[in-house]
Motif scaffolding. Sequence first.
Motif, PDB file in Angstrom:
ATOM      1  N   GLU A 111      35.076 -48.303 -24.370  1.00 40.49           N
ATOM      2  CA  GLU A 111      35.937 -48.883 -23.278  1.00 40.49           C
ATOM      3  C   GLU A 111      37.207 -48.449 -23.398  1.00 40.49           C
ATOM      4  O   GLU A 111      37.917 -48.859 -22.314  1.00 40.49           O
ATOM      5  N   ILE A 112      37.590 -48.416 -24.661  1.00 36.89           N
ATOM      6  CA  ILE A 112      39.073 -48.421 -24.913  1.00 36.89           C
ATOM      7  C   ILE A 112      39.808 -46.991 -24.926  1.00 36.89           C
ATOM      8  O   ILE A 112      38.947 -46.078 -25.230  1.00 36.89           O
ATOM      9  N   ASN A 300      41.883 -51.506 -22.687  1.00 34.93           N
ATOM     10  CA  ASN A 300      40.344 -51.432 -22.069  1.00 34.93           C
ATOM     11  C   ASN A 300      40.577 -50.727 -20.823  1.00 34.93           C
ATOM     12  O   ASN A 300      40.929 -51.291 -19.683  1.00 34.93           O
TER      13      ASN A 300
END
Length: 348
Positions: A111-112, A300
């Motif tokens: 997600e990052i 994120n």
Amino acid sequence: MKFKHLFLVASLLSALGVATTASAQTRTLYVGMNGGSLEKNYTSYIFPEFEKANNVKIVVVAGTSSDIIAKMQAQKDKPQMHVVFLDDGVMYRAIGMGLCQKLNETPVFKEIYPYARMANDQAVGIELGIVGIGYNKKLFDQKGWAAPTSWMDFADPKYKGKVVFQSISTSTFGLHSFLMLNRQFGGTDKNVDPGFQKWATTVGPNVLEYVSSSAKISEMVQTGEAAIFPLTSTAIANLKVKGIPAEFATPKEGGVLLMTGACALKNNSEQDLSQKLIEYLLGVSSQTKAMEYVNTIPINKNVKVPDAVQAKLGKVDQLMKHINTVDWDVINEKRNDWNNRWNRSVER
């Protein structure tokens, strides 16, 4: 009656025993990080959710990145801290010294932003900033100047005596900006000769003062002494909250990535809990709180950035476009030489 009395005593002792056991199960994590507003915001808004969910108490060991890495070195064999937050340049030094434990692969890594994963996951960025050009909006309006658009604007003669620049020996903002100007002069992170050689005839004549930190800039904006200066969009947002007429401009050549990284110390006594805390810090919930209370750009990608926040920090898509990174391995190897050269030839 005697039986009832004994029953009540036994019940009380049993309850005390349960309470004592529960208290004994509360663990403590020591987190090294900057003090002041950063510590206040994390302890007030971000850490409590993790503490409650994991029956843990987080104690902050406050200090600058230099203070924290010094403690890490001194306690290398038996770390007293479990997790540390460090500026990315200092974090790469800590990694090079073998002070950080490799992080476990976790779903949140997907997600990052990829560049947040540092040195084969020995640390990870938890806060994202972009170094660009800060400028005095009130002064620009008075002069009828258009907003700056390029790193080379620092060399524009119209700003003579109105540039405030941070020393590269004490400020990451100053170092980042020097390296971007060095690239415009034909240099690279491995070859800073063009930057040093051309400074005296380009940016140098415009500089009113070289400052050791960015703290003085707010005062110099208010007095009208400072027209343009290197700064992050986050720092500009914090100035605007205080009513200081500062604005942020993303150079057409791109801003520079600036991260605060987190690492779990090698050989620390709470490895699993340390890794769990870092995973939590990367999640949508804590990243949203950091955006709201610390004025950071979320690392994120799943965090929704409201229009009001983008108005304060800048358009995220624009900030993230053509983002520049620097080679911290080269920088950390050459930093002392560069600092000495800067002090001799620039701030003499």
